[in-house]
Design a protein around this motif. Structure first.
Motif, PDB file in Angstrom:
ATOM      1  N   ALA A 361       8.286   0.674 -12.402  1.00  0.00           N
ATOM      2  CA  ALA A 361       7.527  -0.202 -11.510  1.00  0.00           C
ATOM      3  C   ALA A 361       8.299  -0.460 -10.215  1.00  0.00           C
ATOM      4  N   ASP A 362       9.617  -0.649 -10.337  1.00  0.00           N
ATOM      5  CA  ASP A 362      10.429  -0.896  -9.141  1.00  0.00           C
ATOM      6  C   ASP A 362      10.513   0.345  -8.262  1.00  0.00           C
ATOM      7  N   VAL A 363      10.569   1.523  -8.879  1.00  0.00           N
ATOM      8  CA  VAL A 363      10.565   2.770  -8.113  1.00  0.00           C
ATOM      9  C   VAL A 363       9.240   2.909  -7.362  1.00  0.00           C
ATOM     10  N   GLN A 364       8.133   2.590  -8.038  1.00  0.00           N
ATOM     11  CA  GLN A 364       6.815   2.662  -7.396  1.00  0.00           C
ATOM     12  C   GLN A 364       6.721   1.676  -6.229  1.00  0.00           C
ATOM     13  N   ILE A 365       7.206   0.464  -6.450  1.00  0.00           N
ATOM     14  CA  ILE A 365       7.154  -0.552  -5.394  1.00  0.00           C
ATOM     15  C   ILE A 365       7.956  -0.106  -4.180  1.00  0.00           C
ATOM     16  N   THR A 383      -4.251   0.422   6.199  1.00  0.00           N
ATOM     17  CA  THR A 383      -3.491   1.158   5.176  1.00  0.00           C
ATOM     18  C   THR A 383      -2.240   0.393   4.784  1.00  0.00           C
ATOM     19  N   ALA A 384      -1.585  -0.202   5.789  1.00  0.00           N
ATOM     20  CA  ALA A 384      -0.385  -0.986   5.494  1.00  0.00           C
ATOM     21  C   ALA A 384      -0.708  -2.121   4.539  1.00  0.00           C
ATOM     22  N   ASP A 385      -1.844  -2.810   4.786  1.00  0.00           N
ATOM     23  CA  ASP A 385      -2.239  -3.918   3.923  1.00  0.00           C
ATOM     24  C   ASP A 385      -2.469  -3.434   2.490  1.00  0.00           C
ATOM     25  N   LYS A 386      -3.094  -2.260   2.338  1.00  0.00           N
ATOM     26  CA  LYS A 386      -3.336  -1.714   0.998  1.00  0.00           C
ATOM     27  C   LYS A 386      -2.016  -1.434   0.264  1.00  0.00           C
ATOM     28  N   ARG A 387      -1.065  -0.873   0.980  1.00  0.00           N
ATOM     29  CA  ARG A 387       0.215  -0.531   0.344  1.00  0.00           C
ATOM     30  C   ARG A 387       0.951  -1.798  -0.110  1.00  0.00           C
ATOM     31  N   PHE A 388       0.983  -2.810   0.736  1.00  0.00           N
ATOM     32  CA  PHE A 388       1.685  -4.034   0.360  1.00  0.00           C
ATOM     33  C   PHE A 388       0.928  -4.789  -0.736  1.00  0.00           C
ATOM     34  N   MET A 404       5.562  -8.869   4.324  1.00  0.00           N
ATOM     35  CA  MET A 404       4.989  -7.802   5.136  1.00  0.00           C
ATOM     36  C   MET A 404       3.462  -7.891   5.202  1.00  0.00           C
ATOM     37  N   LYS A 405       2.815  -8.272   4.115  1.00  0.00           N
ATOM     38  CA  LYS A 405       1.361  -8.399   4.095  1.00  0.00           C
ATOM     39  C   LYS A 405       0.923  -9.479   5.093  1.00  0.00           C
ATOM     40  N   ALA A 406       1.677 -10.577   5.132  1.00  0.00           N
ATOM     41  CA  ALA A 406       1.347 -11.647   6.079  1.00  0.00           C
ATOM     42  C   ALA A 406       1.528 -11.168   7.520  1.00  0.00           C
ATOM     43  N   ARG A 407       2.550 -10.378   7.747  1.00  0.00           N
ATOM     44  CA  ARG A 407       2.781  -9.878   9.108  1.00  0.00           C
ATOM     45  C   ARG A 407       1.679  -8.896   9.532  1.00  0.00           C
ATOM     46  N   VAL A 408       1.258  -8.057   8.593  1.00  0.00           N
ATOM     47  CA  VAL A 408       0.177  -7.120   8.902  1.00  0.00           C
ATOM     48  C   VAL A 408      -1.081  -7.883   9.317  1.00  0.00           C
ATOM     49  N   ALA A 409      -1.388  -8.953   8.596  1.00  0.00           N
ATOM     50  CA  ALA A 409      -2.567  -9.749   8.938  1.00  0.00           C
ATOM     51  C   ALA A 409      -2.438 -10.353  10.328  1.00  0.00           C
TER      52      ALA A 409
END
Length: 433
Positions: A361-365, A383-388, A404-409
């Motif tokens: 899971a950590d490798v995937q994250i 796309t960035a939002d989907k990844r985060f 990062m999700k908050a920054r993307v928004a």
């Protein structure tokens, strides 16, 4: 034996005597100096041609600095059956010379088979440099890496030209909440805890071949690279040490609990590692110079260690360190920052662990987070939002992904300027015109 053979034997003996590195003096029973080889002259600051044939007392007894030397010579006379050895210090031409001196009575077997007394033989070795080596190792051996001590000894006199530019890897490890510890503990217990922490942090450095450069309060600075360690493995070695330091905290917490340190379970540390060009050499006044490394890479490592306290990961490394460490580790790109004291944006990475030892899971994250950052830099906010979001689905407590999700928004509503370098800055919200 013919006369020619006797002369040849005497000549060979004389040549051997002159080629010796040890000083040799022989004195007959009347006190007259019979031999005084070139090494004796060099060590004692005397010219052999001016000494041979003179009275030993005339040459040496009038100079107080030779008192210890003279005592060894006289012991050979008074205690003829014993060889006398001692280390002494003399002042010769204004400089201190350390000698290992051996004296004995000189005898020769006569035709009757009895020992005939001829005088005294004195043999001495200049051990000044050896004594300096012992002194330096005694003074610094417990505090400075032996490789630095050996370098100082091998180099001899300090030469400013020995400073040079090198690509090295630097790490800083720092105790978390030292101020809190200092407020909670009395001075003697605080020093004990600090010493235990520094010892625990230094051991993985040595195990990974690093140099413990210095202790700075509650922090340890270390370095890898030429001339002490391999250039090709320096980044990987430093990362191995950083993981070893973090793992050592488990035993340290248990150790502190056993001696009843309150809050032992809260003992923690952060590590910053950076790779790049440094200036390596001797720094400080002539009387107290120390070998160390300086430069922007050193500053960056220190700043990354500071950044670890806010980025939510205990080990933060530079992009060059992550690239140089190879496939043996799992890294997670976190974001781009401008370290304090610098104007250059830096991509920073969390060191998650050794390859094969990190949870899937950590490798995937880590992979998803890196893809999200790439999408951010290309301004693909969706796309960035989907990844985060995918990172948070795997670990809802992931602070980096949430940040990062908050920054993307924020950027989706108010995009950064065209010359944006990827470093976070509060978006400028347009007001009513």
């Amino acid at each position: 034996m013919s006369l020619d053979e006797q002369r040849r034997e005497a000549l060979v003996s004389e040549r051997i005597l002159e080629s010796m590195r040890d000083g040799v003096i022989t004195i007959d029973l009347t006190g007259r100096i019979m031999t005084f080889n070139a090494a004796a002259g060099r060590i004692l600051g005397k010219k052999p041609e001016e000494v041979v044939g003179c009275s030993f007392g005339q040459v040496f007894l009038m100079e107080e600095s030779f008192d210890d030397f003279n005592e060894v010579v006289f012991k050979a006379v008074y205690e003829a059956e014993t060889t006398h050895t001692i280390e002494i210090a003399l002042v010769v031409d204004g400089r201190e010379v350390n000698l290992f001196v051996s004296s004995s009575f000189l005898t020769l077997e006569s035709d009757s088979g009895e020992d005939e007394r001829l005088g005294v033989t004195v043999v001495f070795t200049d051990i000044t440099e050896e004594r300096k080596r012992r002194k330096i190792k005694r003074l610094f051996g417990e505090y400075v890496d032996p490789r630095i001590v050996d370098r100082i000894l091998a180099r001899g006199a300090v030469d400013a030209q020995t400073s040079r530019r090198e690509t090295m890897t630097i790490s800083f490890v720092d105790m978390r909440d030292f101020t809190g510890w200092s407020e909670r503990l009395p001075p003697d217990r605080l020093i004990d805890v600090l010493n235990r922490f520094l010892a625990a942090m230094a051991l993985p450095i040595g195990a990974a071949g690093g140099i413990t450069d210095k202790y700075i309060g509650d922090a340890v600075m270390a370095c890898w690279g030429p001339p002490f360690t391999e250039a090709d493995t320096q980044a990987a070695d430093a990362c191995a040490a950083a993981l070893g330091q973090y793992e050592a905290l488990t035993d340290l917490r248990r150790e502190l609990a056993e001696i009843e340190i309150p809050g032992a379970e809260r003992m923690d540390a952060v590590v910053g590692v950076a790779t790049g060009e440094v200036i390596a050499g001797d720094v400080g006044p002539v009387s107290s110079r120390n070998y160390t490394v300086i430069g922007q890479t050193v500053n960056l490592a220190a700043r990354l260690q500071e950044a670890a306290k806010t980025l939510g990961h205990p080990i933060i490394v530079s992009e060059e360190t992550a690239a140089g460490a190879g496939d043996g580790f799992v890294f997670r790109e976190l974001e781009r920052i401008v370290p304090r004291g610098s104007r250059k944006p830096e991509s920073v990475f969390a060191l998650i662990g050794r390859a094969g030892e990190v949870a899937n899971a950590d490798v995937q994250i880590a992979a998803l987070h890196g893809e999200g950052l790439s999408s951010m830099l290309s301004r693909d906010w969706a796309t960035a939002d989907k990844r985060f979001s995918a990172c948070l689905a795997l670990d809802p407590a992931d602070r980096s992904a949430a940040r990062m999700k908050a920054r993307v928004a924020a950027y989706a509503d108010n995009p950064p300027p065209d010359d944006w370098d990827g470093v976070w800055s509060e978006p400028m919200v347009s007001g009513p015109k």
